[in-house]
Scaffold this active site. Structure first.
Site, PDB file in Angstrom:
ATOM      1  N   HIS A 380       0.798  -1.232   0.000  1.00 23.90           N
ATOM      2  CA  HIS A 380       0.000   0.000   0.000  1.00 23.90           C
ATOM      3  C   HIS A 380       0.825   1.274   0.000  1.00 23.90           C
ATOM      4  CE1 HIS A 380      -3.963  -1.902   0.834  1.00 23.90           C
ATOM      5  NE2 HIS A 380      -3.207  -2.824   1.425  1.00 23.90           N
ATOM      6  N   LYS A 571      -8.071  13.947   4.304  1.00 23.38           N
ATOM      7  CA  LYS A 571      -7.186  12.779   4.316  1.00 23.38           C
ATOM      8  C   LYS A 571      -6.141  13.010   5.398  1.00 23.38           C
ATOM      9  CE  LYS A 571      -6.385  13.749  -0.099  1.00 23.38           C
ATOM     10  NZ  LYS A 571      -6.630  12.462  -0.731  1.00 23.38           N
ATOM     11  N   ARG A 572      -5.364  11.963   5.701  1.00 20.02           N
ATOM     12  CA  ARG A 572      -4.282  12.164   6.661  1.00 20.02           C
ATOM     13  C   ARG A 572      -3.418  13.348   6.219  1.00 20.02           C
ATOM     14  NH1 ARG A 572      -3.659   8.439  11.050  1.00 20.02           N
ATOM     15  NH2 ARG A 572      -1.668   9.474  11.372  1.00 20.02           N
ATOM     16  N   LYS A 577       0.988  14.407   0.588  1.00 20.03           N
ATOM     17  CA  LYS A 577      -0.393  14.692   0.166  1.00 20.03           C
ATOM     18  C   LYS A 577      -0.590  16.191  -0.104  1.00 20.03           C
ATOM     19  CE  LYS A 577      -2.225  10.717   2.760  1.00 20.03           C
ATOM     20  NZ  LYS A 577      -2.960   9.857   1.814  1.00 20.03           N
ATOM     21  N   THR A 679      -8.484   6.607  -2.023  1.00 22.80           N
ATOM     22  CA  THR A 679      -9.826   6.034  -2.137  1.00 22.80           C
ATOM     23  C   THR A 679     -10.901   7.097  -1.905  1.00 22.80           C
ATOM     24  OG1 THR A 679      -9.451   5.220   0.113  1.00 22.80           O
ATOM     25  CG2 THR A 679      -9.377   3.600  -1.655  1.00 22.80           C
ATOM     26  N   LYS A 683     -14.728   8.176  -3.769  1.00 25.70           N
ATOM     27  CA  LYS A 683     -15.985   8.518  -3.066  1.00 25.70           C
ATOM     28  C   LYS A 683     -16.499   9.862  -3.562  1.00 25.70           C
ATOM     29  CE  LYS A 683     -13.971   5.992   0.748  1.00 25.70           C
ATOM     30  NZ  LYS A 683     -13.088   6.104   1.922  1.00 25.70           N
TER      31      LYS A 683
HETATM   32  C1  26W Z   1       3.943   0.870   9.961  1.00 21.64           C
HETATM   33  C2  26W Z   1       3.296   2.190   9.864  1.00 21.64           C
HETATM   34  C3  26W Z   1       2.404   2.268   8.695  1.00 21.64           C
HETATM   35  C4  26W Z   1       1.041   2.200   8.887  1.00 21.64           C
HETATM   36  C5  26W Z   1       0.201   2.251   7.820  1.00 21.64           C
HETATM   37  C6  26W Z   1       2.914   2.372   7.439  1.00 21.64           C
HETATM   38  C7  26W Z   1       2.085   2.421   6.372  1.00 21.64           C
HETATM   39  C8  26W Z   1       0.729   2.359   6.558  1.00 21.64           C
HETATM   40  C9  26W Z   1      -0.191   2.329   5.370  1.00 21.64           C
HETATM   41  C10 26W Z   1       0.429   1.529   4.270  1.00 21.64           C
HETATM   42  C11 26W Z   1      -0.594   3.683   4.938  1.00 21.64           C
HETATM   43  C12 26W Z   1      -1.828   3.668   4.092  1.00 21.64           C
HETATM   44  O1  26W Z   1      -2.921   3.731   4.608  1.00 21.64           O
HETATM   45  N1  26W Z   1      -1.679   3.612   2.771  1.00 21.64           N
HETATM   46  C13 26W Z   1      -2.783   3.931   1.897  1.00 21.64           C
HETATM   47  O2  26W Z   1      -3.452   2.769   1.496  1.00 21.64           O
HETATM   48  C14 26W Z   1      -4.611   3.084   0.747  1.00 21.64           C
HETATM   49  C15 26W Z   1      -5.343   1.808   0.456  1.00 21.64           C
HETATM   50  O3  26W Z   1      -4.650   1.034  -0.449  1.00 21.64           O
HETATM   51  C16 26W Z   1      -4.245   3.840  -0.516  1.00 21.64           C
HETATM   52  O4  26W Z   1      -5.423   4.214  -1.164  1.00 21.64           O
HETATM   53  C17 26W Z   1      -3.431   5.082  -0.173  1.00 21.64           C
HETATM   54  O5  26W Z   1      -2.971   5.695  -1.351  1.00 21.64           O
HETATM   55  C18 26W Z   1      -2.264   4.702   0.707  1.00 21.64           C
HETATM   56  O6  26W Z   1      -1.585   5.858   1.165  1.00 21.64           O
END
Ligand code: 26W
Length: 836
Positions: A380, A571-572, A577, A679, A683
Site C-alpha cells: 500500500h 485525508k491524513r 499529500k 480512495t 468517493k
Molecule cells: C507501519 C506504519 C504504517 C502504517 C500504515 C505504514 C504504512 C501504513 C499504510 C500503508 C498507509 C496507508 O494507509 N496507505 C494507503 O493505502 C490506501 C489503500 O490502499 C491507498 O489508497 C493510499 O494511497 C495509501 O496511502
C-alpha cells in the site's frame, strides 16, 4: 497451446468468473414476524433494568442496535453453518486496521430494513438521525489502508464470498483530534466505554500464543525479559459483516489480548498477589491502543508484538477450523486464501511454516509449497520510510524459531538467485530478507513477496512503480507473482447511505441495480444531455450541502453558506499529500481578492480535515497554518462572503460520510508517484464532485474512465518528479512567479500569525531551503491554472453538472465489488457460497 493463448484463456475464464461474482442477486426483504415486535422494549427494559421511560439516548441506541442484531443473528449463524457444511475455500483478510466507522445505519440498510425502521422510529417517537449519532465510530485504523479493509469485507459479504476479516480489538482506536489555538491535540478514543452492541465475545474459541520472552509495559515503554518464554491468550470478539440484501452475514473477528487462565499465582506465593494481577494487566495492554502512525514505521517493540499476536491468533484459529473439516494438510491452499494487508501481518510467512513443520510434521519443501500457495500480499505504499524492517535482535529474543525459519528461507532464496543471476552479488544483497548494517534488520516486504504467490499494488501506476522501481530485483526473480488490483469503495456506504438524495435520483433514472452492480451507472451517461436530469442532480447536491451546513451549525455553531462552492481536501495530513500546496493556493486566491476586491470570482468554502501522526512535527505545523488561514481570512472584511476556510476537526468515517456528498470539488494533489491509490478520490467522484488533481494513484484511472476533459489535471507527472532532482529549484519559482512569491511572502510576513512570530518558519525551510522532496512550488502555478479552468466551468452551471454526471457515470469501476471480483478470480480462486 501457445503462452499467449493460455493467458487469453485464463483472462476469459476470469472474466466469466467475475461476471458471475458481480451478477446482481434477487433479494427480498427480511420477514419481520410477531416475534420481533417487542424486541426493542425488551432490550430497553431487561438490558438496563430500568423504567423504559427513564432511559437516555445512549440506552435507546443500544436497544435499537441490539434489536437489529437479533434480527440478523439467525442469518449470521446460518452463514457459518453453510460454510461449515459446504467446506468451500475461505478467504481470510488479515489486517492490523479495520476502519469501519458506525454500524447501525449500514446494517439496517444492508438488511433492507429501512422502511421498517422508518415506521418503527415514527411509532416510538424516536429521531433516527440523532439515534445514529449515539454510536461512536469504530476508529480501528489510521486512514486509507484501514478503510479499504472495511470496504472489502462489506463487498465480500455482499458478493456472498465465504470470507472473514481478522484484526485486533484495540481498546483505543485512532486518537480524537481537537484543535486548540490552531494546533492539533490528541485525546484518547475510548470507544468501548459503553458496551458495544455489535460485538460478541467467543470465550470458547480463545487461542494461546507463545512468545520467546516475557514482557512488561512500564511507563508506556516495552520492557523485555529475555529467556523467559511466556504465554498470552487471544480472546475473539466477533462483529457481523452484513452483505447487501442480508443473505450473507460474514464475520470480522477481532482479537483481544489476555493473560492465560492458568496464570501462575503460585509463583507469587511469596505474597505478591497484587504484583501478579499487575502482570495480567501487562498482557492486556498489548491490544490497548492502535499505533497512530501511517506511513512511518517507528520501530516500536510493542507494535512488533501486536503484529505477531494478530498473526498467531488468526492462523491458530483458521488452522483449527481447517483441521475440523480436512485431515490432509496438503489441501490447505484449496481451502484457505490468506490476504496480507500490507506487511503488517507478514509474520504469517514464518508462522505458517512453523505450524506446518513443527505441528504438521511436514518436510520443508511441502510446507514451503503450501505456505506460498496460501498467502498473498498487498502493498500500500512506496514511501521508503513506511517499509517495515524489524531488528533481527528482536526475533532472537521474541521469536527464535521464526528467525530460524526466516534464515533458512533466505539461505534457499539467495542460493536460487545466485544460480539464476550469476555474478550479480548486488542483486543478491538487494533481494536478501536481511538488511546488513550496524543493526541487522529483516525486510518484511521481501519476506512477504518471497513467502507468497501473489504481490499486488493498489492502482496501475503504483503497481508499475512497485515492480519496476521499489522491489525491481525481486520482481525480476518472480515476475509472475506481480499484478495490479486497483482499489475500490463500497457504493452501499458511500453512495446509497451517505447520499440519499443522489441515490434516489439515480434509482429513479436507471433503477436500483447499480447498488450491487455499479457498472450500471454507465447508463447515466446519455442523461448528461437531459435538462430534467441535470436539475435533479443539481438539486440533490444542493440538498446534501444544506444537510451538511445544518449539521455543522447544530454541532459546532460554524455557519457556512451552501450557495458557495464546497472545495474539499480530506485525508491524513502528510507532506506528500500536500495540504500545504492547497494552503498556498488559498493564499494566492486571497491575495487576488485583496488586490482587486471587485474581481469576479465565485464564492467558495475551502474545507480541510485530517489527522497528523502525533510525532509528525511538520504535519502539525501545516494544521496550524490551515487553522490560522481560516481565522485570518474569516476576520478579513475585504473577502467576507467571497471565501472561507474551514478546518473540520477530528476527521473520521462519519465526517467523511457527511462532507463528501456535499462537496463540489475534490482535491487530489499528491506529488505524482507518491499516493499509492487514494480512495476518497473515488468517493468524491461517485458523489458528483469534480476532481482537481495530479496524475497520481487511482486518479489516473479515474480520469481515463471519465475522459480527461472531465477532470482538472495539472502538474508534474511521476516520471518528471522522479527526474526533477537535477533541475528543481524552489528559489527559481520564488524569484520568477509573482503569485508564488506573494503567497509565501504573506505567510512569512506574519500576516496569519500576528501574535505567534516565527511559527511557520519550519515551512519556509522545507519549501525553500532543503530542496523540498515534494516539489510544492513546481506545481503551484499549474494548480492555480487548473483552478481557473474549474471556476470558468462553474460559471456555466449546466456544463458543470454535465461533467459531474459524466464522472458519476464513469465511477462504476471504482466499486470495491469490482476490486474483490478481481482478487477472487485472479488471486484467491474463491467463489460465492450462497447461504442456505
Ligand atoms: C507501519 C506504519 C504504517 C502504517 C500504515 C505504514 C504504512 C501504513 C499504510 C500503508 C498507509 C496507508 O494507509 N496507505 C494507503 O493505502 C490506501 C489503500 O490502499 C491507498 O489508497 C493510499 O494511497 C495509501 O496511502
Amino acid at each position: 497451446m501457445s503462452g499467449d493463448r493460455a493467458a487469453a484463456d485464463v483472462r476469459e475464464l476470469n472474466a466469466t468468473r467475475m461476471k458471475k461474482l458481480l451478477r446482481p442477486f434477487e433479494c427480498g426483504p427480511i420477514q419481520l414476524t410477531g416475534a420481533n415486535d417487542a424486541l426493542y422494549e425488551r432490550h430497553l427494559m431487561f438490558d438496563n433494568v430500568v423504567d423504559p421511560l427513564a432511559v437516555g439516548p445512549r440506552e435507546r441506541y443500544e436497544a435499537v442496535a441490539r434489536s437489529v442484531r437479533d434480527i440478523l443473528s439467525q442469518r449470521w449463524i446460518r452463514t457459518e453453518q453453510t460454510y461449515d457444511r459446504e467446506n468451500p475455500k475461505r478467504v481470510y483478510y488479515l489486517s492490523m486496521e479495520f476502519l469501519i466507522g458506525r454500524s447501525l445505519a449500514s446494517n439496517v440498510a444492508n438488511l433492507l430494513l429501512d422502511p421498517v425502521m422508518r415506521q418503527f422510529t415514527e411509532e416510538k417517537g424516536l429521531d433516527w438521525l440523532s439515534l445514529l449519532e449515539q454510536e461512536p465510530d469504530a476508529g480501528l485504523g489510521n486512514g486509507g489502508l484501514g478503510r479499504l479493509a472495511a470496504c472489502f469485507i462489506e463487498s465480500m459479504a455482499t458478493m456472498q464470498i465465504p470470507a472473514m476479516g481478522y484484526g485486533l480489538r484495540y481498546e483505543y482506536g485512532i486518537f480524537r483530534q481537537a484543535i486548540r489555538d490552531g494546533w492539533q491535540t490528541e485525546q484518547p478514543d475510548n470507544w468501548l466505554r459503553y458496551p458495544d452492541p455489535w460485538e460478541v465475545a467467543r470465550p470458547h474459541e480463545e487461542v494461546e500464543v507463545t512468545l520467546g520472552c516475557s514482557f512488561e509495559v512500564r511507563g508506556g515503554a516495552l520492557v523485555v525479559i529475555p529467556g523467559e518464554p511466556s504465554m498470552l491468550v487471544g480472546l475473539p470478539y466477533d462483529r457481523p459483516v452484513v452483505g447487501y440484501g442480508g443473505k450473507t452475514v460474514n464475520t470480522l473477528r477481532l482479537w483481544a489480548a489476555a493473560a492465560p487462565h492458568s496464570f501462575d499465582f503460585q509463583v507469587f506465593s511469596a505474597g505478591d498477589f497484587v504484583g501478579a494481577l499487575a502482570e495480567r494487566l501487562t498482557a492486556e495492554s498489548l491490544t490497548r491502543v492502535l499505533y497512530p502512525d501511517d506511513s512511518t514505521s517507528m520501530g516500536h517493540g510493542l507494535r512488533f508484538i501486536q503484529e505477531y499476536f494478530l498473526v498467531a491468533c488468526s492462523l491458530a484459529d483458521l488452522v483449527r477450523r481447517f483441521r475440523r473439516n480436512n485431515d490432509d494438510w496438503g489441501v490447505l491452499p484449496e481451502k484457505a486464501a490468506i490476504q496480507l494487508n500490507d506487511t503488517h501481518p507478514s509474520l504469517a510467512v514464518p508462522e505458517l511454516m512453523r505450524i506446518l513443520l513443527d505441528e504438521g510434521r511436514l518436510g520443508w519443501d511441502e510446507a514451503w509449497d503450501i505456505t506460498r500457495r496460501t498467502l498473498a500480499y498487498t502493498n500500500h505504499t512506496l514511501l521508503p520510510e513506511a517499509l517495515e524492517k524489524w531488528p533481527l535482535r528482536w526475533f532472537e529474543v521474541l521469536l527464535p524459531r521464526h528467525l530460524e525459519i526466516i534464515l533458512e528461507i533466505n539461505h534457499r532464496l539467495l542460493g536460487d538467485v545466485r544460480s539464476r543471476f550469476p555474478h550479480d552479488e548486488g542483486r543478491v544483497g538487494r533481494v536478501s530478507l536481511i538488511e546488513e548494517g550496524d543493526v541487522r534488520k529483516i525486510r518484511m516486504a521481501n519476506l512477504a513477496i518471497v513467502g507468497s504467490h501473489s504481490t499486488n499494488g493498489v492502482a496501475a501506476i503504483h503497481s508499475n512503480l512497485l515492480r519496476t522501481v521499489t522491489v525491481k530485483d525481486l520482481a525480476e526473480v518472480f515476475p509472475e507473482r506481480f499484478s495490479n488490483k486497483t482499489n475500490g469503495v463500497t457504493p452501499r456506504r458511500w453512495l446509497l447511505l451517505a447520499n440519499p438524495a443522489l441515490a434516489a435520483t439515480i434509482t429513479r433514472a436507471i433503477g436500483d441495480g447499480w447498488i450491487t452492480d455499479l457498472s450500471q451507472l454507465e447508463r447515466l451517461k446519455p442523461l448528461a444531455g437531459d435538462q430534467g436530469f441535470l436539475s435533479e442532480v443539481r438539486a440533490a447536491k444542493r440538498e446534501a450541502k444544506i444537510r451538511f451546513a445544518e449539521w455543522l451549525r447544530s454541532t459546532s455553531g460554524v455557519e457556512i453558506d451552501p450557495g458557495t462552492i464546497f472545495d474539499s481536501q480530506v485525508k491524513r495530513i502528510h507532506e506528500y499529500k500536500r495540504q500545504l500546496l492547497n494552503g498556498l493556493r488559498v493564499v494566492a486566491l486571497y491575495n487576488r481578492l485583496r488586490q482587486n476586491p471587485d474581481l469576479a470570482m465565485a464564492p467558495r468554502t475551502f474545507f480541510f480535515a485530517g489527522k497528523a501522526a502525533p510525532a509528525y512535527r511538520l504535519a502539525k505545523i501545516v494544521i496550524k497554518l490551515l487553522n490560522n488561514l481560516a481565522g485570518t481570512i474569516d476576520g478579513d472584511p475585504v473577502v467576507r462572503g467571497r471565501m472561507r476556510v474551514v478546518f473540520l476537526p477530528d476527521y473520521c468515517v462519519s465526517l467523511a460520510e457527511k462532507l463528501i456528498p456535499a462537496s463540489d470539488v475534490s482535491n487530489q494533489i499528491s506529488t505524482a508517484g507518491y499516493e499509492a491509490s487514494g480512495t476518497s478520490n473515488m468517493k468524491f467522484m461517485m458523489n458528483g464532485a469534480l476532481t482537481i488533481g495530479t496524475r497520481d494513484g487511482a486518479a489516473i484511472e479515474m480520469s481515463e474512465a471519465a475522459g480527461e476533459e472531465n477532470f482538472f489535471l495539472f502538474g508534474l507527472t511521476a516520471d518528471e518528479v522522479a527526474r526533477s532532482q537535477s533541475w528543481y529549484s524552489p528559489q527559481w519559482h520564488y524569484d520568477n512567479e509573482p503569485e508564488t512569491r506573494s503567497a509565501l511572502d504573506l505567510i512569512f510576513s506574519g500576516h496569519f500569525s500576528r501574535y505567534e512570530p516565527g511559527v511557520f518558519e519550519p515551512l519556509r525551510d522545507t519549501l525553500l531551503m532543503h530542496g523540498d522532496r515534494y516539489r510544492h512550488l513546481a506545481d503551484l502555478t499549474a494548480y492555480l491554472d487548473a483552478d481557473r479552468r474549474l471556476l470558468e466551468l462553474y460559471a456555466d452551471q449546466d456544463a458543470w453538472t454535465r461533467k459531474a454526471i459524466l464522472n458519476i457515470a464513469a465511477s462504476g469501476r471504482f466499486s470495491s465489488d469490482r476490486s474483490i471480483a478481481e482478487y477472487a478470480a485472479e488471486i484467491w480462486d474463491a467463489k460465492p457460497c450462497p447461504v442456505r
